[in-house]
Scaffold this active site. Sequence first.
Site, short mmCIF file in Angstrom:
data_model
loop_
_atom_site.label_atom_id
_atom_site.label_comp_id
_atom_site.label_asym_id
_atom_site.label_seq_id
_atom_site.Cartn_x
_atom_site.Cartn_y
_atom_site.Cartn_z
CG ASP A 52 6.45 5.03 38.73
OD1 ASP A 52 6.12 5.04 37.54
OD2 ASP A 52 6.94 4.04 39.30
CE LYS A 74 1.84 0.08 36.85
NZ LYS A 74 3.20 -0.29 37.08
CG MET A 184 2.41 -1.44 47.88
SD MET A 184 2.77 -2.21 46.31
CE MET A 184 4.31 -3.01 46.65
C1 LIG Z 1 4.91 0.26 44.46
S1 LIG Z 1 5.74 0.37 45.98
C2 LIG Z 1 7.19 1.17 45.46
C3 LIG Z 1 8.30 1.08 46.45
C4 LIG Z 1 9.53 1.84 46.01
N1 LIG Z 1 10.08 1.28 44.80
C5 LIG Z 1 10.59 1.90 47.09
O1 LIG Z 1 11.68 1.32 46.92
O2 LIG Z 1 10.35 2.53 48.10
C6 LIG Z 1 4.82 1.66 46.76
C7 LIG Z 1 4.76 1.49 48.27
O3 LIG Z 1 5.96 1.92 48.88
C8 LIG Z 1 5.67 2.47 50.15
N2 LIG Z 1 6.12 3.88 50.16
C9 LIG Z 1 6.61 4.57 49.12
N3 LIG Z 1 6.99 5.81 49.51
C10 LIG Z 1 6.73 5.88 50.83
C11 LIG Z 1 6.91 6.88 51.83
N4 LIG Z 1 7.46 8.06 51.52
N5 LIG Z 1 6.53 6.61 53.09
C12 LIG Z 1 6.00 5.40 53.41
N6 LIG Z 1 5.82 4.41 52.53
C13 LIG Z 1 6.17 4.64 51.25
C14 LIG Z 1 4.18 2.34 50.36
O4 LIG Z 1 3.96 1.11 51.03
C15 LIG Z 1 3.68 2.31 48.95
O5 LIG Z 1 2.43 1.69 48.87
#
Ligand SMILES: C[S@@+](CC[C@H](N)C(=O)[O-])C[C@H]1O[C@@H](n2cnc3c(N)ncnc32)[C@H](O)[C@@H]1O
Length: 266
Positions: A52, A74, A184
């Site tokens: 991803d 995405k 998100m």
């Molecule tokens: C589709 S979700 C995936 C989450 C992922 N599977 C997880 O467990 O962290 C994507 C969202 O995770 C959050 N996110 C992912 N990586 C991040 C990071 N390093 N710092 C802050 N928020 C993060 C944000 O809100 C982003 O829009």
Amino acid sequence: MNKLDALAALRGRFPVLEPGHVWLAGAGPGDPGLLTLDALAGLAQADVIVHDALVDQRVLALAGSQAELEYAGKRGGRPSAQQADISRRLVELARANRRVLRLKGGDPCMFGRGGEEAIALAEAGVPYRIIPGVTAGLAALSAASIPATIRGVNHAIIFATGHADPDFDWAALARTGQPIVIYMAMRNVEQIVEALARGGLAPGTPAAVIVAATMPEQRIVISRLDRLADEVRKIGFTLPGLIVVGEIVRVRDRLLRLLADAEAAR
Ligand SMILES: C[S@@+](CC[C@H](N)C(=O)[O-])C[C@H]1O[C@@H](n2cnc3c(N)ncnc32)[C@H](O)[C@@H]1O
């Protein structure tokens, strides 16, 4: 010592990624230090890695030299892959007897659609394994020195998505009085804040925006519920970010003050 010998030294027998199998693995929030040893074993053995957008380049750099990288993200201004196409591709690669690592940011099943991919693989009879990862919500809290739970402050913690359908009952979450970590949430922050306020959260409820947790661009902004939307607007939407609402946010100040006092007394 090569990567697999190093893993064997750390872990004893490391798990083998067989041809025709898929590992659905979490890559953690960014910092490769937060990768699990089993995800690293997958990176070292896979001959195809379907990843991803939120998988950090520093993690992808750990792939074995035999590995082909396939982007299935995405985000990032590239055309969006459809979920059904990604699941179909995983099945196709496994049936071609490849060793497949499906690598997702954070934990594969926390707002990551890993569950849907597991169902597609199971329906197709493809052997798979889920390898958990450090989810962004927990990593962001740690990076900001905000404990997820602390005695006397909270008895539960809620992980929610800001992409929930319009009828989602945010007020019910607010009424629990427990802290909420919202993935998100950046683009819908105004509506979320309004709904939480309708549920009874005071305007001054401590809140934080944490962007790019554990990445070099990391930013932590401590604020309050009624200023969250302004903070998010100032930060912008280019990097992944999440918001935290609740009393646990206050603990950060206490920790930083204690550290500063200890430093001054030295
Ligand atoms: C589709 S979700 C995936 C989450 C992922 N599977 C997880 O467990 O962290 C994507 C969202 O995770 C959050 N996110 C992912 N990586 C991040 C990071 N390093 N710092 C802050 N928020 C993060 C944000 O809100 C982003 O829009």
